[in-house]
Design a protein around this motif. Structure first.
Motif, mmCIF file in Angstrom:
data_model
loop_
_atom_site.group_PDB
_atom_site.id
_atom_site.type_symbol
_atom_site.label_atom_id
_atom_site.label_comp_id
_atom_site.label_asym_id
_atom_site.label_seq_id
_atom_site.Cartn_x
_atom_site.Cartn_y
_atom_site.Cartn_z
ATOM 1 N N GLY A 139 26.430 80.359 27.740
ATOM 2 C CA GLY A 139 25.465 79.556 28.482
ATOM 3 C C GLY A 139 24.870 80.302 29.666
ATOM 4 N N GLN A 140 25.720 81.012 30.405
ATOM 5 C CA GLN A 140 25.225 81.759 31.561
ATOM 6 C C GLN A 140 24.295 82.901 31.139
ATOM 7 O OE1 GLN A 140 25.699 80.956 34.859
ATOM 8 N NE2 GLN A 140 26.594 79.114 33.949
ATOM 9 N N GLY B 72 18.078 84.899 30.816
ATOM 10 C CA GLY B 72 16.924 84.772 29.931
ATOM 11 C C GLY B 72 17.085 85.516 28.615
ATOM 12 N N ILE B 73 18.289 85.979 28.329
ATOM 13 C CA ILE B 73 18.530 86.635 27.046
ATOM 14 C C ILE B 73 18.344 85.589 25.949
ATOM 15 C CG2 ILE B 73 20.290 87.732 25.594
ATOM 16 C CD1 ILE B 73 21.538 88.862 28.141
ATOM 17 N N PRO B 74 17.632 85.922 24.885
ATOM 18 C CA PRO B 74 17.455 84.940 23.795
ATOM 19 C C PRO B 74 18.810 84.521 23.212
ATOM 20 C CG PRO B 74 15.974 86.809 23.508
ATOM 21 C CD PRO B 74 16.901 87.157 24.636
ATOM 22 N N LEU C 39 25.000 86.593 19.321
ATOM 23 C CA LEU C 39 25.370 87.718 18.461
ATOM 24 C C LEU C 39 26.354 88.623 19.196
ATOM 25 C CD1 LEU C 39 24.904 89.265 15.778
ATOM 26 C CD2 LEU C 39 23.061 90.479 16.948
ATOM 27 N N GLY C 40 26.088 88.875 20.473
ATOM 28 C CA GLY C 40 27.006 89.671 21.285
ATOM 29 C C GLY C 40 28.359 88.997 21.446
#
Length: 174
Positions: free
Chosen positions: A110-111, A117-119, A125-126
């Motif tokens: 969530g953070q 702003g990471i999609p 995926l990370g």
């Protein structure tokens, strides 16, 4: 389609076994137990998809939290336990640890999505790769086995016993 598949299996059950495939209580219990984890994950992922996001990490996070929780749920006296001094804990301890680890993974996801702003696709995926790596590193690639009876009962499909929340050392003999 689902009713068609069910009808085919019902007919095959009567032809091959001479009994109902779907109305056998033992078979239904087995099927429900086998799909319950996927169903629980699907409920959460459905909520994410409804809001326009995507979560690729849910399966890996479940695996990671299960491995960590199970390491604290091993039966007392098991000599190859992950934490030999922490065997035989009350069932609430591994459950709380598992929920905490899952919560931490969710907060990190969530953070990453909300603050940086990471999609969601990239962030989850990370987390998927990270959770898989942590699970493999934590267990050294080995299965974690020999849960306490109370912990094993959670997924067995049997009802709750009166001693469910107590540690085995607090049992009194009758």
């Amino acid at each position: 389609m689902l009713f068609g598949v069910a009808a085919i299996f019902e007919i095959l059950g009567w032809i091959t076994q001479g009994q109902s495939f779907l109305m056998d209580p033992q078979r239904l219990t087995i099927m429900i137990l086998q799909v319950s984890v996927v169903g629980i994950i699907a409920i959460g992922v459905t909520q994410v998809i409804i809001t326009g996001g995507i979560d690729l990490s849910s399966g890996s996070v479940v695996a990671m939290t299960a491995m960590i929780a199970m390491s604290f749920a091993q039966a007392a006296g098991y000599d190859r336990a992950v934490y030999p001094a922490l065997t035989g804990l009350p069932v609430i301890v591994p459950l709380a640890i598992g929920l905490g680890v899952g919560l931490l993974a969710g907060v990190i996801n969530g953070q990453l999505i909300a603050r940086t702003g990471i999609p969601p696709f990239i962030a989850t995926l990370g987390m998927m790769v990270t959770a898989r790596g942590i699970a493999k590193w934590y267990t050294k690639g080995q299965p974690i086995s020999f849960p306490s009876d109370n912990f094993a009962m959670i997924g067995s499909g049997h009802g709750r016993s009166s001693s469910f929340w107590r540690s085995p050392s607090s049992f009194t003999s009758c």
